[in-house]
Design an enzyme around this catalytic site. Structure first.
Site, PDB file in Angstrom:
ATOM      1  N   ASP A 180       4.168   0.924  -9.727  1.00 36.23           N
ATOM      2  CA  ASP A 180       2.927   1.705  -9.788  1.00 36.23           C
ATOM      3  C   ASP A 180       2.848   2.461 -11.110  1.00 36.23           C
ATOM      4  OD1 ASP A 180       0.521   3.120  -8.694  1.00 36.23           O
ATOM      5  OD2 ASP A 180       1.870   4.836  -8.788  1.00 36.23           O
ATOM      6  N   LYS A 202       0.280   1.965 -14.644  1.00 38.19           N
ATOM      7  CA  LYS A 202      -0.430   3.056 -15.306  1.00 38.19           C
ATOM      8  C   LYS A 202      -0.034   3.163 -16.779  1.00 38.19           C
ATOM      9  CE  LYS A 202      -0.945   5.398 -10.901  1.00 38.19           C
ATOM     10  NZ  LYS A 202      -0.463   6.439  -9.976  1.00 38.19           N
TER      11      LYS A 202
END
Length: 239
Positions: free
Chosen positions: A91, A95
């Site tokens: 995750d 980003k």
């Protein structure tokens, strides 16, 4: 949709909520890039889950084991149904990739070094239940990492790093001294520091980086920007 597609202004992508939910992370980065600033580095805690875990596990005086911290986070709905989906770092890697590309760098999750903190022998277990049952077996490992950090006057934080100079972007578990802004983070907040030619002392954005309300705010603010750009009338305050 037809109006947007045929607009002489051309296509646009608004995706503020993909990094930091409602925090003005991408808009700030876009403004820095568009005004000609040079991005030296972007460093941040981008996962609310991992922020919560290490803010509670790695702090002076903290006594809760790592597995207990994960169990509390899972029970409170802070983690994915399988916490390995947070602990594997992907995750954060996504980003970092978004930030790097907005900054003009050629990086991707397939080439970015990502530290997976899921114990290797637990990565292939078949269920999240089995993972949680066996995670306490590795509390000593995490305790030792934390002890070494605290003895050095530091704490552990899981960070994403965009390197605009040397191409050494990464996602990893790192140490930060107790007087560093990342060390004093509370709850599940995100914090992002932009170091640029204009901002040698980092420009810091901090706040809630997850949650329904702030994510909805980030998405809705993008909708308003689209409406303003293409003159749809949706930006009327009474909308």
């Amino acid at each position: 949709i037809e109006k947007l597609a045929s607009s002489p202004l051309g296509p646009s992508v608004y995706h503020e909520a993909t990094v930091g939910a409602g925090l003005p992370v991408l808009s700030t980065l876009n403004d820095l890039v568009r005004t000609g600033d040079r991005i030296i580095k972007i460093e941040g805690i981008f996962s609310g889950t991992l922020s919560y875990l290490f803010n509670n596990f790695s702090a002076p005086g903290a006594t809760q084991s790592f597995s207990a911290c994960v169990a509390v986070a899972k029970a409170n709905g802070y983690t994915e149904p399988d916490p390995r989906d947070d602990l594997n770092g992907m995750d954060v890697a996504r980003k970092v990739t978004i930030l790097g590309r907005v900054a003009g760098l050629d990086i991707g999750t397939d080439t970015l070094p990502v530290e997976n903190i899921v114990p290797e022998s637990l990565r292939a277990v078949s269920t999240a239940v089995e993972f949680m049952d066996r995670l306490p077996e590795f509390d000593e490992h995490f305790s030792q990492l934390n002890k070494e950090a605290l003895q050095a006057g530091s704490v552990l934080r899981y960070v994403g790093f965009v390197d605009g100079v040397n191409g050494q972007s990464s996602v990893k578990l790192a140490r930060y001294p107790l007087d560093h802004p990342f060390a004093s983070l509370k709850g599940s907040d995100n914090i992002i520091a932009f170091t640029t030619e204009r901002f040698p002392n980092p420009l810091i954005i901090q706040g809630a980086g997850a949650g329904a309300a702030v994510t909805a705010y980030g998405i809705f603010s993008d909708i308003i920007k689209i409406a303003e750009r293409f003159g749809s009338g949706l930006a009327d305050p009474k909308f």
